[in-house]
Design a protein around this motif. Structure first.
Motif, short mmCIF file in Angstrom:
data_model
loop_
_atom_site.label_atom_id
_atom_site.label_comp_id
_atom_site.label_asym_id
_atom_site.label_seq_id
_atom_site.Cartn_x
_atom_site.Cartn_y
_atom_site.Cartn_z
N GLN A 47 0.82 -1.21 0.00
CA GLN A 47 0.00 0.00 0.00
C GLN A 47 0.86 1.26 0.00
O GLN A 47 0.50 2.26 -0.64
N LEU A 48 1.98 1.22 0.70
CA LEU A 48 2.85 2.40 0.72
C LEU A 48 3.56 2.59 -0.62
O LEU A 48 3.75 3.73 -1.05
N VAL A 49 3.94 1.51 -1.29
CA VAL A 49 4.49 1.64 -2.65
C VAL A 49 3.45 2.32 -3.54
O VAL A 49 3.76 3.28 -4.26
N ALA A 50 2.21 1.82 -3.49
CA ALA A 50 1.15 2.40 -4.31
C ALA A 50 0.93 3.87 -3.95
O ALA A 50 0.73 4.71 -4.85
N ALA A 84 1.45 7.06 -6.34
CA ALA A 84 0.32 7.96 -6.58
C ALA A 84 0.75 9.42 -6.42
O ALA A 84 0.35 10.29 -7.21
N VAL A 85 1.57 9.69 -5.42
CA VAL A 85 2.05 11.07 -5.22
C VAL A 85 2.89 11.50 -6.43
O VAL A 85 2.76 12.63 -6.91
N VAL A 86 3.72 10.60 -6.94
CA VAL A 86 4.52 10.92 -8.12
C VAL A 86 3.61 11.25 -9.30
O VAL A 86 3.84 12.24 -10.01
N ARG A 87 2.59 10.44 -9.52
CA ARG A 87 1.68 10.70 -10.65
C ARG A 87 0.97 12.04 -10.49
O ARG A 87 0.82 12.79 -11.46
N HIS A 94 9.83 10.52 -3.68
CA HIS A 94 8.80 9.48 -3.71
C HIS A 94 9.20 8.30 -4.60
O HIS A 94 8.90 7.15 -4.27
N GLU A 95 9.87 8.58 -5.71
CA GLU A 95 10.32 7.47 -6.57
C GLU A 95 11.37 6.63 -5.84
O GLU A 95 11.33 5.39 -5.91
N LYS A 96 12.29 7.26 -5.13
CA LYS A 96 13.31 6.52 -4.39
C LYS A 96 12.66 5.72 -3.25
O LYS A 96 13.02 4.56 -3.03
N THR A 97 11.72 6.32 -2.55
CA THR A 97 11.07 5.62 -1.44
C THR A 97 10.28 4.43 -1.95
O THR A 97 10.31 3.35 -1.34
N ALA A 98 9.59 4.59 -3.08
CA ALA A 98 8.84 3.47 -3.67
C ALA A 98 9.79 2.34 -4.02
O ALA A 98 9.50 1.16 -3.77
N TRP A 99 10.94 2.68 -4.61
CA TRP A 99 11.94 1.66 -4.96
C TRP A 99 12.42 0.92 -3.71
O TRP A 99 12.50 -0.32 -3.71
N MET A 100 12.72 1.66 -2.65
CA MET A 100 13.21 1.03 -1.43
C MET A 100 12.15 0.12 -0.81
O MET A 100 12.48 -0.98 -0.35
N LEU A 101 10.93 0.57 -0.78
CA LEU A 101 9.84 -0.26 -0.24
C LEU A 101 9.64 -1.50 -1.11
O LEU A 101 9.50 -2.62 -0.59
#
Length: 166
Positions: free
Chosen positions: A116-119, A123-126, A154-161
């Motif tokens: 859910q946090l990746v999503a 979403a914030v990036v979009r 946000h892109e880096k955090t999504a990648w890490m998650l």
């Protein structure tokens, strides 16, 4: 006399080289970004409090770092909206109407929290990316800079998650 001066200065129009129409369009986009960021902040903080399982310590600390970063980000976005001459949304009702991020139901598993946090990060990036056409058209470099910085985080955090799920 001081009251009149304060009221007069509050009534000064914003004259930063961007038309009111363009500033309004950008502020509306930033309001959606603010709502997404705040909703993600709240979701991340919730997951920080409620995560369990073998990855508890890692996730608890990671989520804390992420919600602290998001708490600072909401202020930057809200202040940019104000700099453009518009009020920033600031209620749960406003955020619920504007956000593209759904609330979590119940207490998901640690793995589902990560999903859910990746999503949410994506979403914030979009949302940030969707504001660029108006920003570019108005030559609003300060907002472009803010959006670029937020997208990078946000892109880096999504990648890490996402890497935790591999």
């Amino acid at each position: 006399m001081a009251k009149k001066t304060a009221a007069a200065s509050a009534a000064l129009p914003v004259d930063i080289g961007i038309s009111e129409k363009d500033r309004k369009e950008i502020a509306e986009g930033l309001s959606r970004l603010l709502a997404d960021t705040y909703t993600l902040y709240l979701k991340t903080h919730n997951f920080h409090w409620n995560v369990t399982g073998p990855m508890f310590q890692t996730l608890h600390l990671m989520f804390e770092a992420q919600y602290n970063e998001l708490a600072l980000a909401v202020d930057l976005v809200a202040e940019r909206i104000r700099s453009l001459g518009f009020p920033a949304p600031g209620t749960y009702q406003d955020f619920a109407k504007l956000s593209s991020i759904p609330e979590a139901e119940g207490v998901p598993s640690a793995e589902e929290m990560i999903r859910q946090l990746v999503a949410g990060q994506e979403a914030v990036v979009r949302t940030a990316r969707s504001i660029f056409p108006a920003v570019d058209k108005a030559h609003d470099e300060p907002t472009a800079d803010l959006l670029t910085q937020r997208m990078q985080v946000h892109e880096k955090t999504a990648w890490m998650l996402r890497s935790l799920l591999a």
